[in-house]
Motif scaffolding. Sequence first.
Motif, PDB file in Angstrom:
ATOM      1  N   TYR A  89       0.862  -1.189   0.000  1.00 30.93           N
ATOM      2  CA  TYR A  89       0.000   0.000   0.000  1.00 30.93           C
ATOM      3  C   TYR A  89       0.898   1.239   0.000  1.00 30.93           C
ATOM      4  N   GLY A  90       0.730   2.071  -1.021  1.00 26.79           N
ATOM      5  CA  GLY A  90       1.531   3.288  -1.122  1.00 26.79           C
ATOM      6  C   GLY A  90       0.770   4.497  -0.607  1.00 26.79           C
ATOM      7  N   LEU A  91       1.330   5.146   0.389  1.00 25.67           N
ATOM      8  CA  LEU A  91       0.732   6.360   0.948  1.00 25.67           C
ATOM      9  C   LEU A  91       1.451   7.547   0.329  1.00 25.67           C
ATOM     10  N   LEU A  92       0.739   8.244  -0.547  1.00 23.64           N
ATOM     11  CA  LEU A  92       1.331   9.312  -1.344  1.00 23.64           C
ATOM     12  C   LEU A  92       0.915  10.680  -0.842  1.00 23.64           C
ATOM     13  N   GLY A  93       1.757  11.659  -1.088  1.00 28.26           N
ATOM     14  CA  GLY A  93       1.394  13.032  -0.766  1.00 28.26           C
ATOM     15  C   GLY A  93       2.621  13.917  -0.741  1.00 28.26           C
ATOM     16  N   PRO A  94       2.415  15.240  -0.839  1.00 28.82           N
ATOM     17  CA  PRO A  94       3.546  16.165  -0.785  1.00 28.82           C
ATOM     18  C   PRO A  94       4.243  16.096   0.572  1.00 28.82           C
ATOM     19  N   ASN A  95       5.458  16.617   0.641  1.00 27.17           N
ATOM     20  CA  ASN A  95       6.143  16.720   1.929  1.00 27.17           C
ATOM     21  C   ASN A  95       5.293  17.542   2.893  1.00 27.17           C
ATOM     22  N   GLY A  96       5.170  17.059   4.118  1.00 24.04           N
ATOM     23  CA  GLY A  96       4.381  17.776   5.116  1.00 24.04           C
ATOM     24  C   GLY A  96       2.894  17.499   5.064  1.00 24.04           C
ATOM     25  N   GLU A 107       9.294   6.743   3.306  1.00 28.68           N
ATOM     26  CA  GLU A 107      10.181   7.280   2.255  1.00 28.68           C
ATOM     27  C   GLU A 107      11.443   6.412   2.101  1.00 28.68           C
ATOM     28  N   PRO A 108      11.279   5.108   1.847  1.00 32.49           N
ATOM     29  CA  PRO A 108      12.437   4.201   1.865  1.00 32.49           C
ATOM     30  C   PRO A 108      13.477   4.451   0.789  1.00 32.49           C
ATOM     31  N   THR A 109      13.092   5.090  -0.341  1.00 35.86           N
ATOM     32  CA  THR A 109      14.064   5.282  -1.428  1.00 35.86           C
ATOM     33  C   THR A 109      14.724   6.665  -1.396  1.00 35.86           C
ATOM     34  N   ASN A 110      14.423   7.460  -0.387  1.00 35.31           N
ATOM     35  CA  ASN A 110      15.007   8.812  -0.294  1.00 35.31           C
ATOM     36  C   ASN A 110      16.528   8.776  -0.348  1.00 35.31           C
ATOM     37  N   GLY A 111      17.101   9.526  -1.264  1.00 33.10           N
ATOM     38  CA  GLY A 111      18.555   9.675  -1.320  1.00 33.10           C
ATOM     39  C   GLY A 111      19.293   8.541  -1.993  1.00 33.10           C
ATOM     40  N   LEU A 112      18.576   7.499  -2.446  1.00 28.87           N
ATOM     41  CA  LEU A 112      19.247   6.359  -3.071  1.00 28.87           C
ATOM     42  C   LEU A 112      19.546   6.631  -4.546  1.00 28.87           C
ATOM     43  N   ASP A 113      20.619   6.007  -5.035  1.00 32.92           N
ATOM     44  CA  ASP A 113      20.915   6.113  -6.469  1.00 32.92           C
ATOM     45  C   ASP A 113      20.009   5.133  -7.228  1.00 32.92           C
ATOM     46  N   SER A 136       5.412   5.081   2.494  1.00 36.53           N
ATOM     47  CA  SER A 136       5.064   6.458   2.143  1.00 36.53           C
ATOM     48  C   SER A 136       6.061   6.985   1.124  1.00 36.53           C
ATOM     49  N   SER A 137       5.605   7.922   0.316  1.00 33.88           N
ATOM     50  CA  SER A 137       6.483   8.566  -0.661  1.00 33.88           C
ATOM     51  C   SER A 137       5.802   9.825  -1.182  1.00 33.88           C
ATOM     52  N   HIS A 138       6.627  10.753  -1.677  1.00 32.00           N
ATOM     53  CA  HIS A 138       6.059  11.913  -2.367  1.00 32.00           C
ATOM     54  C   HIS A 138       6.286  11.789  -3.874  1.00 32.00           C
ATOM     55  N   ILE A 139       6.825  10.618  -4.291  1.00 33.84           N
ATOM     56  CA  ILE A 139       7.133  10.408  -5.710  1.00 33.84           C
ATOM     57  C   ILE A 139       6.169   9.386  -6.292  1.00 33.84           C
ATOM     58  N   LEU A 140       5.204   9.859  -7.063  1.00 34.15           N
ATOM     59  CA  LEU A 140       4.163   9.000  -7.638  1.00 34.15           C
ATOM     60  C   LEU A 140       4.742   7.893  -8.502  1.00 34.15           C
ATOM     61  N   SER A 141       5.671   8.238  -9.398  1.00 35.66           N
ATOM     62  CA  SER A 141       6.206   7.260 -10.345  1.00 35.66           C
ATOM     63  C   SER A 141       6.872   6.088  -9.629  1.00 35.66           C
ATOM     64  N   GLU A 142       7.463   6.350  -8.467  1.00 30.68           N
ATOM     65  CA  GLU A 142       8.123   5.306  -7.693  1.00 30.68           C
ATOM     66  C   GLU A 142       7.101   4.353  -7.077  1.00 30.68           C
ATOM     67  N   VAL A 143       6.052   4.928  -6.503  1.00 27.81           N
ATOM     68  CA  VAL A 143       5.035   4.126  -5.813  1.00 27.81           C
ATOM     69  C   VAL A 143       4.262   3.245  -6.797  1.00 27.81           C
ATOM     70  N   VAL A 144       3.963   3.785  -7.967  1.00 31.96           N
ATOM     71  CA  VAL A 144       3.183   3.040  -8.964  1.00 31.96           C
ATOM     72  C   VAL A 144       3.894   1.754  -9.363  1.00 31.96           C
ATOM     73  N   GLN A 145       5.220   1.748  -9.336  1.00 30.74           N
ATOM     74  CA  GLN A 145       5.981   0.554  -9.723  1.00 30.74           C
ATOM     75  C   GLN A 145       6.033  -0.497  -8.622  1.00 30.74           C
ATOM     76  N   ILE A 146       5.672  -0.107  -7.391  1.00 29.96           N
ATOM     77  CA  ILE A 146       5.795  -1.017  -6.257  1.00 29.96           C
ATOM     78  C   ILE A 146       4.439  -1.452  -5.708  1.00 29.96           C
ATOM     79  N   ILE A 178      -4.583   0.191  -7.692  1.00 28.68           N
ATOM     80  CA  ILE A 178      -3.933   0.799  -8.858  1.00 28.68           C
ATOM     81  C   ILE A 178      -4.494   0.208 -10.143  1.00 28.68           C
ATOM     82  N   ASP A 179      -4.951   1.089 -10.998  1.00 26.61           N
ATOM     83  CA  ASP A 179      -5.478   0.719 -12.307  1.00 26.61           C
ATOM     84  C   ASP A 179      -4.506   1.247 -13.356  1.00 26.61           C
ATOM     85  N   LYS A 180      -3.905   0.321 -14.096  1.00 30.75           N
ATOM     86  CA  LYS A 180      -2.880   0.705 -15.081  1.00 30.75           C
ATOM     87  C   LYS A 180      -3.425   1.646 -16.159  1.00 30.75           C
ATOM     88  N   ASP A 181      -4.761   1.602 -16.372  1.00 32.18           N
ATOM     89  CA  ASP A 181      -5.362   2.442 -17.406  1.00 32.18           C
ATOM     90  C   ASP A 181      -5.745   3.831 -16.897  1.00 32.18           C
TER      91      ASP A 181
END
Length: 232
Positions: free
Chosen positions: A33-40, A154-160, A184-194, A212-215
Amino acid sequence: MSTILKTTDLCKKFKNQNAVDCVSLNIKKNTVYGLLGPNGAGKSTILKMISGILKPTSGNIEINNHEWSRNDLKNIGALIEMPPLYDNLTAYENLNVRALALNIPKERIGEVLETVQLTDTGKKKAGQFSLGMKQRLGIALALLAQPEILILDEPTNGLDPIGIQELRNLIRSFPEKGISVILSSHILSEVVQIADYIGIISEGKLEYENKIDKDEDLEKVFMDVVSKSYGR
């Protein structure tokens, strides 16, 4: 599909500010489950309430159809903010400290090191690890007690890019092992892949929750939700 975690009208106030405002989440068993939203937006505050770090101002949290209690923490593993590592200890030694504290058999250490692909780090100290390796060791610590729910803030923060790919594959493997993941993440494209499901938080409110609906144009949904909250 059964629900493993549910919040009902969950609220958290800091002084006179509503950091989390009547949020009702539904997390299905053995999903990401991806919890999305802007910082703060309130994402971390929600995760801290679920993992027992913060006490809700009002509302309910249910785990496996019963009201949350501190006894449920044994079924919740969490990595919120930076991993709590001892830089002068190896990966094995870091895990051994936690295993001793929780009275967990030493055999479990080898299992979680294999899960997060850190079996070959040997005598290398955690302080010499890359950021991605530190994140994976933090996840190993969270997995040590064999939780049903894994919370990642935000597990991928700062990773290459390589670190992000490795972590993405690792997170996707957990539902097959009987672990439900909330990240949690503020990056939509990252969450959609997971993720299998997403919830979008803006200014403390849950504005969208769905499988998530791919369409579906999730970028448009995300931007519409955030723009509406900020009056744009």
